[in-house]
Design a protein around this motif. Structure first.
Motif, short mmCIF file in Angstrom:
data_model
loop_
_atom_site.label_atom_id
_atom_site.label_comp_id
_atom_site.label_asym_id
_atom_site.label_seq_id
_atom_site.Cartn_x
_atom_site.Cartn_y
_atom_site.Cartn_z
N GLN A 1 36.22 28.79 32.45
CA GLN A 1 36.94 30.39 32.42
C GLN A 1 37.69 30.60 30.89
O GLN A 1 38.01 31.33 30.26
CB GLN A 1 37.29 30.81 33.02
N TYR B 1 32.38 38.95 39.74
CA TYR B 1 32.33 38.20 38.35
C TYR B 1 33.65 39.37 36.67
O TYR B 1 34.08 38.90 36.38
CB TYR B 1 31.14 38.15 37.28
N ALA C 1 39.11 32.16 38.17
CA ALA C 1 37.67 31.05 39.27
C ALA C 1 37.84 31.40 40.74
O ALA C 1 39.01 30.23 41.09
CB ALA C 1 37.75 30.13 38.85
N HIS D 1 29.22 35.95 29.89
CA HIS D 1 28.64 35.12 30.95
C HIS D 1 27.61 34.37 30.49
O HIS D 1 27.17 32.54 30.45
CB HIS D 1 28.01 35.53 32.25
N ALA E 1 42.52 33.75 33.11
CA ALA E 1 41.24 33.63 33.61
C ALA E 1 41.35 33.38 35.19
O ALA E 1 42.48 32.77 35.59
CB ALA E 1 40.86 32.23 32.99
#
Length: 355
Positions: free
Chosen positions: A121, A54, A43, A93, A41
């Motif tokens: 995430q 994204y 971020a 999402h 993941a």
């Protein structure tokens, strides 16, 4: 611990002193790729979110993207293709759109927010893994899974009382938003939640772009397999992240978040041919810095300034990663320092006044 690393020249071992760590499965030549893996993941930091796609993980340092989720204003997309054509990404999402909006209004410092965004995430990936079995990569780049994240070392028990209290102040809010999003079980203890936070803090890698020769930190990523490289102040491997043209145009302020550094390497590949290939961006490659013998431990440096004095390096590693470095270089320098002290003591004791 029967993890398969395919054709890569690495094998995983374990010891009480070092935990899980990589050894060379065969002789490795300087410059050889030791491992490639995708993040579990990623971020971006809040002040960089509008420049981070994204869907494909592309970072645009020159300007913000225009396509975004109007509901939460937290997910941005580099193109109409990434915004609309990947129904799987949009469906994922939607599961965290509400919690993303609540985190944006949460009164916490930048560090806490970035860790929590990455945890969201990670837990999202776990939800999707349970629903989808067809997650195997179609190339030689290894993918990480949530079970690999749980293998990582937590240093929650080493946290100071003040640090624990800082997080405890937000207990009610965090448990509420995570449970309402079905990212954690209803009966989870907050201490278990904090163990996951500690895993991120101790094993997170920084995401960087290049700007006029400087490395600018814009977010965090978690690569569980990459955390099996132990630290050495004289490492034999280095972590590299391709940095494509279009990602390195603007000057920003450097940031220090206690993340393991990944060197950003500029590559002359046409972005138009890569925009659909999510695995291209944020992939990390580990390269041998010199020839490595079979059975030798594979190491990277967790800190950028390896030229600093012994005590400064050890203090940095203790503060950020909760261990006293005993790599060969540190032990050698420690021996030299102690040797000088011993000589001085011997000379003093030879003084007649002391006798």
């Amino acid at each position: 611990m029967n993890l398969d690393f395919g054709s890569y020249p690495v094998r995983l071992t374990c010891s009480p002193e070092k935990g899980r760590y990589f050894l060379a499965k065969s002789d490795i030549k300087v410059g050889e790729v030791v491992l490639k893996c995708l993040p579990l993941a990623t971020a971006p930091f809040d002040n960089h979110k509008k420049r981070y796609c994204y869907t494909c993980n592309l970072y645009n340092s020159s300007s913000a993207f225009s396509y975004h989720c109007v509901s939460c204003d937290q997910a941005y997309f580099c193109s109409l293709e990434c915004y609309k054509n990947d129904s799987n990404v949009l469906a994922k999402h939607e599961l965290i759109c509400n919690i993303s909006r609540k985190i944006a209004t949460w009164r916490a410092d930048k560090h806490m927010k970035s860790v929590i965004r990455l945890l969201v995430q990670i837990l999202l990936e776990y939800l999707c893994e349970e629903k989808n079995d067809d997650n195997e990569p179609k190339n030689d780049i290894l993918r990480n899974y949530f079970k690999d994240f749980l293998l990582l070392k937590s240093h929650y028990s080493d946290w100071s009382t003040n640090l624990k209290q800082d997080w405890m102040k937000h207990k009610k809010f965090l448990l509420s938003i995570f449970k309402s999003s079905n990212l954690i079980q209803e009966n989870i203890e907050f201490e278990e939640f904090l163990h996951m936070i500690s895993r991120i803090e101790s094993n997170g890698f920084g995401m960087y772009y290049q700007s006029k020769g400087r490395e600018i930190l814009f977010g965090r990523a978690i690569y569980p397999f990459a955390s099996f490289f132990n630290h050495s102040c004289d490492a034999n491997c280095d972590a590299l992240q391709p940095n494509y043209k279009g990602e390195n145009n603007q000057v920003d302020n450097a940031n220090s978040e206690g993340c393991i550094a990944i060197e950003s390497v500029q590559t002359d590949i046409n972005l138009n041919t890569l925009i659909k290939k999510k695995e291209i961006f944020r992939k990390v490659e580990f390269i041998a810095l010199h020839n490595i013998k079979e059975g030798e431990e594979l190491t990277i440096s967790y800190i950028e300034d390896t030229h600093s004095p012994l005590q400064a390096r050890r203090q940095k590693l203790m503060n950020d990663y909760y261990f006293l470095c005993k790599c060969d270089r540190c032990k050698s320098e420690e021996t030299k320092i102690n040797g000088k002290r011993f000589k001085g003591l011997k000379k003093y004791r030879g003084n007649k006044e002391f006798q």
